[in-house]
Each structure stands twice: as structure tokens, then as C-alpha cells.
Enzyme design. Structure first.
Site, PDB file in Angstrom:
ATOM      1  N   SER A 266       1.064  -1.268  -0.004  1.00  0.00           N
ATOM      2  CA  SER A 266      -0.054  -0.033   0.101  1.00  0.00           C
ATOM      3  C   SER A 266       1.236   1.274   0.050  1.00  0.00           C
ATOM      4  O   SER A 266       2.048   0.637   0.719  1.00  0.00           O
ATOM      5  CB  SER A 266      -0.470  -0.044   1.669  1.00  0.00           C
ATOM      6  OG  SER A 266      -0.696   0.942   2.140  1.00  0.00           O
ATOM      7  N   ASP A 267       0.454   2.516  -0.450  1.00  0.00           N
ATOM      8  CA  ASP A 267       1.497   3.683   0.103  1.00  0.00           C
ATOM      9  C   ASP A 267       0.557   3.995   1.239  1.00  0.00           C
ATOM     10  O   ASP A 267       0.306   3.457   1.964  1.00  0.00           O
ATOM     11  CB  ASP A 267       0.449   4.610  -1.024  1.00  0.00           C
ATOM     12  CG  ASP A 267       1.446   5.480  -1.358  1.00  0.00           C
ATOM     13  OD1 ASP A 267       2.484   5.848  -0.732  1.00  0.00           O
ATOM     14  OD2 ASP A 267       1.373   6.498  -2.301  1.00  0.00           O
ATOM     15  N   TRP A 268       1.461   4.961   1.540  1.00  0.00           N
ATOM     16  CA  TRP A 268       2.146   5.659   3.063  1.00  0.00           C
ATOM     17  C   TRP A 268       0.350   5.468   3.413  1.00  0.00           C
ATOM     18  O   TRP A 268      -0.561   6.596   3.638  1.00  0.00           O
ATOM     19  CB  TRP A 268       3.065   6.300   3.255  1.00  0.00           C
ATOM     20  CG  TRP A 268       2.160   7.311   4.623  1.00  0.00           C
ATOM     21  CD1 TRP A 268       1.943   7.706   5.113  1.00  0.00           C
ATOM     22  CD2 TRP A 268       4.302   7.189   5.329  1.00  0.00           C
ATOM     23  NE1 TRP A 268       2.310   7.978   6.591  1.00  0.00           N
ATOM     24  CE2 TRP A 268       3.766   8.361   6.609  1.00  0.00           C
ATOM     25  CE3 TRP A 268       5.747   7.039   5.124  1.00  0.00           C
ATOM     26  CZ2 TRP A 268       4.369   8.648   7.909  1.00  0.00           C
ATOM     27  CZ3 TRP A 268       5.842   7.621   5.918  1.00  0.00           C
ATOM     28  CH2 TRP A 268       6.005   7.997   7.449  1.00  0.00           C
ATOM     29  N   ALA A 270      -2.649   4.779   3.293  1.00  0.00           N
ATOM     30  CA  ALA A 270      -4.017   4.456   2.412  1.00  0.00           C
ATOM     31  C   ALA A 270      -4.770   3.633   3.288  1.00  0.00           C
ATOM     32  O   ALA A 270      -6.057   3.917   2.473  1.00  0.00           O
ATOM     33  CB  ALA A 270      -3.297   3.686   0.997  1.00  0.00           C
TER      34      ALA A 270
END
Ligand code: GLC
Length: 715
Positions: A266-268, A270
Site C-alpha cells: 500500500s502507499d503510506w 492508504a
């Protein structure tokens, strides 16, 4: 380690250990000083109990820290599964290369591959195993701050360069485990982040499946085909569902269609943002949605740590699926040789990252800065002689802040400033005191003025959208004041995005767009001014005439009422106040010599499924300097099932021409080049004629017509 040993390891893991393995945190959660923070730090549940068996750490800043963290981790980890360290190594680690939008402007995949290897090697020596790069997002809206992280507005150029970066970071498949100068690549942000409404970061995206397949996916597909080990879903939506919870995107598109079998991270934060988006009531629901959609690793949400164990125990998430996700992460660690060499960087005899930039990496940074700088205007003033008495001014005249956003561990004190660069090339360089005088009498000892303009480094990058793309008023005023001196003005723009240069263009005699050139920015600019280096960059993103034109890109779909160039047709698709098209369009850039093109002609006008059409043009350097020309080939399709762009880049070739020299450049147009995505989302070729434009940039009018005559679709 054999795959069977990895499976045995997996069998020994408790549910809690599996969940921890799927989680990534910054060093501060391991009791260290805060690491590199690239997102909001929400309140986490007390870290201590979760750290056993943690899968990954992001944002360490040096090798010693990595060693200490890994050592402590392995001393406590029951199964001795090493941590994997990740970081945003975007355009260099310590030696900083031009920003990716500048790298796009090199049109040079071989160079980009070498740079990625060099960046990865420095990062690897600092203990980094994975970089969150390349960013394969298609960008069309210069208001979005993250355009600087992309290689531009053309999905074909992006595809070629994203693949080059992956190869540069990772090397050949077997290299990762044994060659400690290699790191794994995570392609991001899957997918459509660049289409955020009004260029506002993190904003809504609404894309059709056709646009997704035609424009947004190709660069991801290319990076994955090149072997990218990880994929990061975007913060944004696809069809109303955030990418981190989007089953269609991750399962159907990424896994099935693009055959990606690596790790999805995942992105930070997210997963936490699924709650803000209003699609999950709490972190537990967020972790259920993200996990079921296919996110293997949770970066900095703590959602899996909070909710996954209970969900597994309650049977809401199948443990067999968790096993598959863990297996992907263990496999990634194994691909990197971490089980045998958890401190890969210590085992190397390579140069310590502290000693970077080295002479060799500086040479690369210089080469890249030269290749990425675009000459936009030159009214017979450049190149300058060493005797030219140069005055320099503007906000970037003597600063190391030429690195751009996401400059990792790059340092201003290592950066060659414009002034230092000029002093190496010119006999007399003076810095104009501020405020500058507009009185011609003060310039008797000056032959030309170099004015450095642009935007601050942190005005682009993440969370740095801008509603106005004009140069700041004080910079415009500076140029106008300098104009009154009567001296020729050479402007250089430092920027992470296309800026509107309409106000200064008529005032300057010469104009360079240097993006953020990196560690050797000053050396490269001075060498270009002197003609010791050849300007060769070509815009990877159109420069608008006015902010209101954005999103602006050369490969617009055809419209029913096209405007004419003079912008005079009333009922046409246009603005009343500004012509369509850029101030400088995609692919534009000058050298120090004019280059002439013959009208392109087909030596083989008919393409079939197996035989390409062949088009040639002859280019001649008609000037007095050697030059590097980027010969560009664009395709235009009509009589199509769905509306196609007016033209689209399909090939290019960089050629070096001595004064007076000619060369013939040939492009093959294959069935794959001619294929496009139809309304059933299948990519195939239509029968019939097609138009090909060959010339120095996207606006060339030199064209020829070929035909395609097979009705079956290419593989
Ligand atoms: C960010 C970014 C992403 C980056 C990540 C880790 O917020 O969107 O590109 O890789 O954090 O730093």
C-alpha cells in the site's frame, strides 16, 4: 534458500507473525530516531507488542541504522526472518540526478537505465533493498505537484523509461540475490493518480476503462514486463473505489491481465485513508477490504496490525490467502538473498555511501543534467565564448538547492551551484547585487546576463499542487528590469513542472529549461552555455501558455470542431483568449545547429501482421556546430472505432550529426504500433490507411501515408 524451505518457514509462523510480516513501519516504531517521514503520522496503537516479526522498515537514513535495526530484529525474531528495507530512491540516493521529468526529457533509455543502477547501488550500500520507483503515472496536468516524479505526458515514452529504470535497479533476474549493487523496484502508483481532479493532490479521479487501458496502464505493464518486483496502488479512486481496496484493479487488471505475481504494498497510510474516504467504518474494516482486494503489505497504516489477526480468527479472512501474501513477501526477501545475507551492504566491497558523490557518479550526474536540459530559444547568442563577461542573478544563482523534491540523501553542499559552474567556464563572472540596477551605465563591463528563475524545490513533489503556474511576479519584474539594460538576457528555468513563461519569453535572447538538474547542475549549465556540451533535451511535458489551458498535452483526442492555428474559428474547440497548444510543445527542443528534414517516405508502405511498414527520413545538420537530434515519429489514425489522438509518439531515435553531416533514419511500424484499444477493451489493429509524421517534435507537419492490411489482431 529453496522455495520448499520458504514454505516450511511459512508453516512455522503463527497467525500473529504472519500479520506482522505483512506490515511496514518507520524506524521510530522500533525505538529509533524518527526516519524519513513522507506522510501524515496518525496515532498508532502502542508499537511494542507488534514489533515481533515485523516484515519491513521504510525511511532509514544510513547504513549504520539499517545494520543496528536488522541486528536487533534478528536477535529477537523467533524465526530469524530478516527485515526488508525500503526507501524512496527516486532520482538518486546521495548523488542526485535530474528529476524524473528531466530524465523523460533525455529521451534516452540507455542513460536512464545506467542512472537507475547508479542510484540503486548507492542506496544498496546504505542498506536499502527496495526503492519506491519508478513512478509510471501518466501526467497531463502541470498543477499536480507530482508531475516532477513522472517521465511525462506520453505513455509510450513513459513505458520505455519505466522499463529502463526497472532494469537499472534490478539488473537481470538472477542479479538481485547475488549482485549487491542491485535493489528491487516498486512501480507506483497503480493507477490513474495523475488524473486527480484539477491537479489537486489526492483528489478524486474518474477514468474510463478505455482511458485506463489505452493511456494509463501501458507504462505499468512495461515496468512489470521488465520484472518489477513490487507494485504500489494509488491513493486515488478507480470507479469510485480507492485503489487500495479495489478488487477489480488489483485482481483483475494487475494479477490477471498484467500477470503480476510480486508483492503489492500500500502507499503510506492508504488503508487508514479508506476510513477518511468513507468506505470503511474503522481500521479493521479497512484491513479487511484492502486485504481482500489484494494488498499484501500495509505501509504505515497499522491497519493489518490492528485488525487482521481478529479477522483471520473469526474466519472473515481465509488464512490460506494470508499465507499467499506472506509467501510473496518471503519470496521477495529470498530473491534479494536476504536470508543468506541480511546485511547485504556490509558484505560488499563497494564504496561507502558516505563517500558519494564519487568522481564516477558525478560524471553520470553531469551527463544526465546535460541531456535533460532543454534549449527553448536561442537568438544567435549561444554558445558563448569563454571571454564573454557574464553577470548572473536570480534566486538560483548560487544555491545548492538544484536537486528537486524527493532528493533522498542528496546534500546541497555537494551540489555544484550555477555560479561555481560558470566560474569554471568563463573568465569573468559577476554576481549582480540585489536589487538589480536597470541602468545601462552599470553594465559597461558586462556582455550578457544570465538570469536564474523558477520555483522552489518544495513547490513541486507530493502535496505541492499549484493553482497558478506563472512565474512569480518578482521574477517577471526582474527580467523586465534587466531588459532595460540593453544587454542580452539568457534565462534558465529551474522547476519541477511546466511553468507558464509567456511573460518573459519575448524579453529573453535565450532560454533553457533545466528542470531540477541535480548534483552537477551548475557544471552542466555552464558547459552548455559555453558549447562544451551540446543541448539535446526535448520536452517530456508541454509548457502551457496559460494556467487555464491545463490539463494540456499534445496527444489530445480528435474533436468534432477543431480550432485552427490562428484561433479564429468561432464554433471550434478553443479558448477565446489563448490559442490551443503549448508555448512549447511536447518533444520540442533546440540544438546549436539547425537540422533539416526531408519529407518522410515509405520504403515499404504496407504493414501486415508480420511485416512492418518502413518509413525513412534524412536529417542534415545545416549549421556550424555538432548537434544531437531526436528524430521523432508520430502516428495518426482515422476511420477508427473509437476516437484516437490527433497523433501519438510511436518511435524516436537520437542521432549525432557533425556540421554538414546527413543521416537517414528508418522507423519500422509494426502491427503492435498500429494497434489501439477498442471499445471492447481489446487492443487490435484496423485495416486501412494510417498517417505517420516524422520530424523534430510533436508539431511536425512532415508526413506520409501507409496502410495496414490484415484483419487478425496481434498477440
Ligand atoms: C508517499 C507517496 C509514495 C511514497 C511513499 C513512501 O506518500 O505517495 O510515492 O513512495 O509515501 O514514502
Amino acid at each position: 534458500m529453496e522455495q520448499t524451505a520458504i514454505k516450511q518457514l511459512l508453516e512455522q509462523m503463527s497467525v500473529q507473525e504472519k500479520v506482522a510480516q505483512l506490515s511496514q513501519l518507520t524506524p521510530q516504531f522500533l525505538g529509533r530516531e524518527q526516519g524519513v517521514i513522507t506522510g501524515p503520522l496518525a496515532d498508532f496503537p502502542d508499537g511494542e507488542t507488534y514489533l515481533n516479526g515485523l516484515g519491513s522498515v521504510l525511511g532509514t537514513t544510513d547504513r549504520e541504522e539499517v545494520i543496528a535495526i536488522q541486528k536487533e530484529h534478528l536477535a529477537h525474531d523467533r524465526l530469524k526472518i530478516p527485515l526488508i528495507f525500503m526507501q524512496d530512491v527516486i532520482h538518486g540516493y546521495r548523488t542526485i540526478f535530474p528529476i524524473p521529468l528531466g530524465l523523460g526529457s533525455t529521451f534516452d533509455p540507455e542513460l536512464v537505465e545506467i542512472l537507475a543502477h547508479a542510484a540503486g547501488a548507492e542506496a544498496a550500500q546504505a542498506g536499502i533493498n527496495v526503492t519506491f520507483s519508478p513512478m509510471a503515472d501518466l501526467v497531463r496536468d502541470a498543477r499536480w505537484g507530482r508531475v516532477m516524479e513522472s517521465t511525462g505526458e506520453d505513455s509510450y515514452l513513459n513505458s520505455v523509461l519505466a522499463a529502463a529504470m526497472v532494469r537499472g535497479y534490478q539488473g537481470a533476474p538472477a542479479d538481485l540475490a547475488t549482485d549487491f549493487s542491485r535493489i528491487a523496484a516498486c512501480v507506483k502508483h497503480f493507477v490513474g493518480y495523475g488524473a486527480a481532479e484539477a491537479g489537486r493532490d489526492y483528489d478524486t479521479v474518474d477514468l474510463s476503462r478505455l482511458a485506463l487501458a489505452q493511456d494509463y496502464l501501458p507504462a505499468f505493464a512495461a515496468a512489470i514486463d521488465a520484472g518489477a518486483k513490487l507494485v504500489m496502488p494509488a491513493f486515488t479512486l478507480f470507479e469510485g473505489v480507492p485503489a487500495a481496496a479495489n478488487h477489480f484493479l488489483i485482481q483483475q487488471v494487475l494479477r490477471e491481465q498484467l500477470h503480476f505475481d510480486g508483492t503489492v504494498i500500500s502507499d503510506w497510510g492508504a488503508l487508514r485513508e479508506l476510513v477518511s474516504h468513507g468506505v470503511a467504518a474503522d481500521l479493521t474494516k479497512a484491513s479487511e477490504k484492502a486485504f481482500n482486494a489484494g494488498v499484501d503489505m500495509d505501509m504505515m497504516s497499522g491497519a493489518y496490525l490492528t485488525g487482521l489477526t481478529t479477522l483471520i480468527k473469526n474466519g472473515q479472512i481465509a488464512e490460506s490467502l494470508v499465507d499467499q501474501a506472506v509467501l510473496r513477501i518471503l519470496t521477495l526477501k529470498n530473491d534479494l538473498g536476504l536470508f543468506e545475507h541480511p546485511y547485504r551492504q556490509v558484505a560488499t566491497a563497494l564504496v561507502a555511501p558516505e563517500s558519494a558523490p564519487t568522481q564516477a557518479t558525478r560524471a553520470l550526474a553531469y551527463q544526465a543534467a546535460v541531456a535533460s536540459t532543454v534549449l527553448l530559444k536561442n537568438e544567435q547568442i549561444l554558445p558563448l565564448s569563454e571571454k564573454c563577461r557574464l553577470a548572473v542573478t536570480g534566486p538560483f544563482a548560487d544555491t545548492g538547492a538544484l536537486l528537486g523534491s524527493w532528493h533522498c540523501q542528496g546534500r546541497y553542499e555537494d551540489t555544484v551551484t550555477v555560479l561555481t559552474g560558470l566560474q569554471q567556464q568563463f573568465e569573468q563572472v559577476t554576481v549582480l547585487p540585489a536589487p538589480v540596477s536597470a541602468d545601462p551605465a552599470d553594465y559597461n563591463e558586462v556582455d550578457a546576463i544570465l538570469v536564474t528563475l523558477g520555483e522552489r524545490e518544495n513547490a513541486t513533489g507530493e502535496a505541492s499542487s499549484q493553482a497558478d503556474l506563472s512565474l512569480p511576479p518578482d521574477q517577471i519584474a526582474l527580467v523586465k528590469a534587466l531588459k532595460q539594460t540593453g544587454k542580452p538576457i539568457i534565462a534558465v528555468i529551474f522547476s519541477g513542472r511546466p511553468l507558464v513563461l509567456t511573460a518573459i519569453l519575448p524579453e529573453v535572447t535565450a532560454l533553457f529549461y533545466a528542470w531540477y538538474p541535480g548534483t552537477e547542475g551548475g557544471t552542466a549549465l555552464a558547459a552548455l552555455l559555453r558549447g562544451q556540451a551540446l543541448p539535446q533535451g526535448r520536452l517530456a511535458m508541454t509548457l502551457p501558455r496559460a494556467t487555464g489551458q491545463t490539463p494540456l498535452y499534445y496527444n489530445k483526442l480528435r474533436v468534432g470542431r477543431p480550432a485552427n492555428q490562428a484561433n479564429t474559428i468561432k464554433y471550434s474547440s478553443r479558448f477565446m483568449d489563448v490559442a490551443n497548444g503549448g508555448l512549447f510543445d511536447f518533444g520540442f527542443g533546440l540544438g546549436y545547429s539547425p537540422v533539416s528534414y526531408t519529407a518522410p517516405h515509405f520504403t515499404q508502405a504496407q504493414a501486415t501482421m508480420t511485416m512492418p511498414a518502413q518509413i525513412t527520413t534524412t536529417v542534415t545538420n545545416t549549421g556550424d556546430y555538432p548537434t544531437i537530434e531526436t528524430v521523432q515519429c508520430y502516428l495518426s489514425l482515422t476511420n477508427t472505432e473509437v476516437v484516437r489522438p490527433q497523433r501519438q509518439l510511436c518511435h524516436w531515435q537520437k542521432v549525432t550529426l557533425a556540421p554538414g553531416a546527413s543521416t537517414t533514419v528508418k522507423f519500422d511500424l509494426t502491427a503492435a504500433d498500429l494497434a489501439y484499444v477498442h471499445s471492447d477493451l481489446q487492443r487490435r489493429t484496423d485495416e486501412g490507411p494510417f498517417q505517420v509524421y516524422v520530424g523534430p517534435n510533436s508539431q511536425t507537419e512532415l508526413s506520409a501515408q501507409g496502410t495496414f492490411n490484415a484483419s487478425t489482431s496481434p498477440k
